[in-house]
Write an enzyme that holds these catalytic residues in place. Structure first.
Site, PDB file in Angstrom:
ATOM      1  N   HIS A   1       0.828  -1.211   0.000  1.00  9.27           N
ATOM      2  CA  HIS A   1       0.000   0.000   0.000  1.00  9.27           C
ATOM      3  C   HIS A   1       0.857   1.254   0.000  1.00  9.27           C
ATOM      4  O   HIS A   1       2.041   1.209   0.320  1.00  9.27           O
ATOM      5  CB  HIS A   1      -0.993   0.036   1.169  1.00  9.27           C
ATOM      6  CG  HIS A   1      -0.385  -0.018   2.531  1.00  9.27           C
ATOM      7  ND1 HIS A   1      -0.201  -1.189   3.228  1.00  9.27           N
ATOM      8  CD2 HIS A   1       0.098   0.947   3.335  1.00  9.27           C
ATOM      9  CE1 HIS A   1       0.343  -0.930   4.403  1.00  9.27           C
ATOM     10  NE2 HIS A   1       0.547   0.360   4.502  1.00  9.27           N
TER      11      HIS A   1
ATOM     12  N   HIS B   1       3.947   7.090   3.794  1.00 11.09           N
ATOM     13  CA  HIS B   1       4.898   5.980   3.616  1.00 11.09           C
ATOM     14  C   HIS B   1       4.467   5.040   2.498  1.00 11.09           C
ATOM     15  O   HIS B   1       3.330   5.065   2.056  1.00 11.09           O
ATOM     16  CB  HIS B   1       5.105   5.195   4.920  1.00 11.09           C
ATOM     17  CG  HIS B   1       3.919   4.443   5.434  1.00 11.09           C
ATOM     18  ND1 HIS B   1       3.061   4.953   6.380  1.00 11.09           N
ATOM     19  CD2 HIS B   1       3.446   3.203   5.155  1.00 11.09           C
ATOM     20  CE1 HIS B   1       2.119   4.047   6.654  1.00 11.09           C
ATOM     21  NE2 HIS B   1       2.323   2.982   5.913  1.00 11.09           N
TER      22      HIS B   1
ATOM     23  N   GLU C   1       7.636   1.062   5.086  1.00 10.33           N
ATOM     24  CA  GLU C   1       7.101   0.018   5.962  1.00 10.33           C
ATOM     25  C   GLU C   1       7.351  -1.320   5.266  1.00 10.33           C
ATOM     26  O   GLU C   1       7.124  -1.445   4.065  1.00 10.33           O
ATOM     27  CB  GLU C   1       5.596   0.227   6.152  1.00 10.33           C
ATOM     28  CG  GLU C   1       4.914  -0.835   6.998  1.00 10.33           C
ATOM     29  CD  GLU C   1       3.408  -0.603   7.155  1.00 10.33           C
ATOM     30  OE1 GLU C   1       2.816   0.142   6.352  1.00 10.33           O
ATOM     31  OE2 GLU C   1       2.840  -1.178   8.095  1.00 10.33           O
TER      32      GLU C   1
HETATM   33 CO    CO Z   1       1.083   1.265   6.286  1.00  8.99          CO
END
Ligand code: CO
Length: 134
Positions: A7, A79, A130
């Protein structure tokens, strides 16, 4: 080491307005808001054919995204999340190469129930990354 883009996360200054924009203006499928007190955020996922957009909104005192909103009052890109097979091995490998893992360096359980960790943006050209074990 790296797998798929899981994502892209955006911090939003008004969660209801953002849900409305993605759902009605852009016609996307948007999840119900999910409170993640351990991460200090409420998250909503926008489903796209090849990935998701994660909308983040502060939850509780000292939310990590509150500081972001102080600097970026309209919200913005926060992020990228990339999948890995083995997060402990990825963490060890990255730390051996001098990259900093945020927090205590141990993976936490993220929004999808999988272990996640975050890498220091200064070690990755200004981008918070991440890693999520899938
Ligand atoms: Co995330």
């Amino acid at each position: 080491m790296l797998g798929r883009l899981n994502h892209v996360a955006m911090v939003v200054s008004d969660l209801d307005a953002a849900i409305h924009t993605y759902e009605h203006t852009l016609g996307a499928i948007v999840s119900q808001p999910q409170a993640l007190p351990e991460h200090g955020v409420t998250v909503v996922f926008v489903d796209l054919p090849n990935t998701r957009i994660e909308l983040l909104y502060p939850l509780g005192d000292g939310s990590p995204v509150s500081k972001f909103l102080e600097k970026h009052t309209d919200g913005g890109l926060h992020h990228l999340c990339i999948e890995v097979d083995d997060i402990e091995a990825a963490s060890l490998d990255l730390r051996n190469k001098g990259a900093r893992v945020l927090g205590d360096g141990k993976p936490k359980i993220g929004a999808h129930g999988n272990p996640v960790l975050f890498l220091h943006p200064k070690d990755f050209h200004g981008c918070l990354i991440e890693l999520e074990q899938i």
